[in-house]
Design a protein around this motif. Structure first.
Motif, PDB file in Angstrom:
ATOM      1  N   ARG A  79       0.855  -1.180   0.000  1.00 47.49           N
ATOM      2  CA  ARG A  79       0.000   0.000   0.000  1.00 47.49           C
ATOM      3  C   ARG A  79       0.897   1.236   0.000  1.00 47.49           C
ATOM      4  O   ARG A  79       1.787   1.370   0.822  1.00 47.49           O
ATOM      5  CB  ARG A  79      -0.894  -0.015   1.228  1.00 47.49           C
ATOM      6  CG  ARG A  79      -1.840   1.167   1.375  1.00 47.49           C
ATOM      7  CD  ARG A  79      -2.904   1.211   0.335  1.00 47.49           C
ATOM      8  NE  ARG A  79      -3.732   0.009   0.279  1.00 47.49           N
ATOM      9  CZ  ARG A  79      -4.714  -0.159  -0.608  1.00 47.49           C
ATOM     10  NH1 ARG A  79      -4.953   0.765  -1.532  1.00 47.49           N
ATOM     11  NH2 ARG A  79      -5.413  -1.277  -0.600  1.00 47.49           N
ATOM     12  N   PRO A  86      -1.056   8.359  -9.011  1.00 50.87           N
ATOM     13  CA  PRO A  86      -0.571   7.169  -9.729  1.00 50.87           C
ATOM     14  C   PRO A  86       0.173   7.557 -11.006  1.00 50.87           C
ATOM     15  O   PRO A  86      -0.072   8.599 -11.609  1.00 50.87           O
ATOM     16  CB  PRO A  86      -1.861   6.417 -10.060  1.00 50.87           C
ATOM     17  CG  PRO A  86      -2.836   6.859  -9.023  1.00 50.87           C
ATOM     18  CD  PRO A  86      -2.516   8.302  -8.757  1.00 50.87           C
ATOM     19  N   PRO A 103      -2.439   2.757  -9.945  1.00 47.17           N
ATOM     20  CA  PRO A 103      -3.790   3.327  -9.823  1.00 47.17           C
ATOM     21  C   PRO A 103      -4.623   2.779  -8.677  1.00 47.17           C
ATOM     22  O   PRO A 103      -5.559   3.423  -8.222  1.00 47.17           O
ATOM     23  CB  PRO A 103      -4.436   3.007 -11.172  1.00 47.17           C
ATOM     24  CG  PRO A 103      -3.308   2.780 -12.110  1.00 47.17           C
ATOM     25  CD  PRO A 103      -2.220   2.171 -11.277  1.00 47.17           C
ATOM     26  N   ASP A 104      -4.326   1.596  -8.183  1.00 45.58           N
ATOM     27  CA  ASP A 104      -5.187   0.967  -7.181  1.00 45.58           C
ATOM     28  C   ASP A 104      -4.751   1.270  -5.753  1.00 45.58           C
ATOM     29  O   ASP A 104      -5.159   0.588  -4.812  1.00 45.58           O
ATOM     30  CB  ASP A 104      -5.222  -0.539  -7.403  1.00 45.58           C
ATOM     31  CG  ASP A 104      -3.833  -1.167  -7.378  1.00 45.58           C
ATOM     32  OD1 ASP A 104      -2.845  -0.418  -7.208  1.00 45.58           O
ATOM     33  OD2 ASP A 104      -3.727  -2.401  -7.534  1.00 45.58           O
ATOM     34  N   GLY A 105      -3.929   2.305  -5.577  1.00 43.23           N
ATOM     35  CA  GLY A 105      -3.462   2.642  -4.234  1.00 43.23           C
ATOM     36  C   GLY A 105      -2.259   1.832  -3.799  1.00 43.23           C
ATOM     37  O   GLY A 105      -1.762   1.993  -2.673  1.00 43.23           O
ATOM     38  N   MET A 106      -1.793   0.965  -4.665  1.00 39.66           N
ATOM     39  CA  MET A 106      -0.622   0.149  -4.356  1.00 39.66           C
ATOM     40  C   MET A 106       0.619   0.754  -5.022  1.00 39.66           C
ATOM     41  O   MET A 106       0.524   1.632  -5.889  1.00 39.66           O
ATOM     42  CB  MET A 106      -0.828  -1.282  -4.843  1.00 39.66           C
ATOM     43  CG  MET A 106      -2.052  -1.972  -4.255  1.00 39.66           C
ATOM     44  SD  MET A 106      -1.926  -2.218  -2.456  1.00 39.66           S
ATOM     45  CE  MET A 106      -0.738  -3.586  -2.401  1.00 39.66           C
TER      46      MET A 106
END
Length: 273
Positions: A79, A86, A103-106
């Motif tokens: 995370r 991103p 993009p997915d917060g990772m």
């Protein structure tokens, strides 16, 4: 007077000897363990996933020894703890991390080494050029600052296993001009997680290949401040690593695949303080 040995006794003795022979023939032979295969100097069982032997563009990269992959010194998908958007690379030169934000917060977090050129990197730059197995030529500033260290290489080092830029390089630009800062691979494994006297932002070659395939040209590269590093990573992590002495190597050693050494180690060996 002599007595003849009873035939039954002779038969018993022969049968007994035959039995012992048969038992010996049937006994299992202790197995001798085969020596463990060693790949590039690393025992097979000790190779860390993601850091094994790589065949790339006609070059062979050996595994990274596990001694350099302890703690936070290996890449991890996690995370993202920062605030950037991103598609950005964030570099923390204090905690010695590079984040590729998704993009997915990772984010992929890589451990880095920061050379003196990298310490001077500030603000935001753009990746405007990418290269596989790039050659390297010391800049004019390098030659002026330390002619003894860089002078022997003023003619440059061609791309390949000997190049100080390693397997990949990302070239950083600002306002359309080359900053001469690079994110690149390295053969100096000890420098990852530490500060060095040379180089920009360096990664294990294995990590640099991994990052290179993810990051497109025109990617923004943002340098995290020390204050933000303390706030996000914590004070201990924001001050991790040690400052290493220069790694000295002659052109002959470099091109022959030989090893050099740290200036302080060489001085100790030769008796110079």
């Amino acid at each position: 007077m002599s007595f003849a040995q009873p035939a039954v006794s002779r038969r018993f003795a022969l049968a007994a000897l035959g039995g012992f022979s048969l038992m010996a023939a049937c006994a299992p032979v202790p197995e001798v363990a085969a020596p463990e295969p060693v790949v590039g100097g690393v025992p097979l069982s000790q190779i860390v996933e993601g850091y094994g032997l790589i065949e790339d563009e006609g070059y062979r990269l050996p595994p990274v020894s596990p001694q350099y992959l302890q703690g936070v010194n290996r890449r991890v998908l996690m995370r993202y703890p920062g605030e950037l958007r991103p598609g950005t690379i964030e570099i923390d030169p204090n905690a010695k991390f590079l984040y590729w934000i998704m993009p997915d917060g990772m984010a992929w977090r890589y451990s880095i080494g920061v050379g003196i050129e990298g310490v001077g990197l500030r603000g935001t730059t753009i990746i405007q050029r990418k290269a596989k197995w790039p050659g390297w030529t010391p800049t004019a500033n390098m030659l002026r600052r330390d002619p003894a260290l860089y002078g022997p290489f003023r003619g440059g080092v061609p791309g390949g296993l000997a190049s100080p830029l390693g397997a990949r390089a990302l070239y950083l630009y600002r306002n359309g001009s080359d900053t001469y800062y690079r994110i690149h691979g390295t053969n100096d494994l000890e420098s990852i997680g530490n500060s060095g006297s040379a180089g920009c932002i360096r990664l294990f070659n294995h990590d640099m290949i991994h990052l290179y395939d993810l990051v497109p040209n025109s990617t923004r590269v943002v340098i995290r401040t020390y204050a933000d590093s303390v706030r996000i990573e914590g004070s201990a992590m924001a001050n991790r690593g040690i400052e290493l002495a220069p790694y000295l190597i002659t052109p002959e050693q470099l091109f022959n695949g030989e090893e050099g050494g740290r200036a302080d180690e060489l001085a100790s060996v030769s008796g110079r303080g």
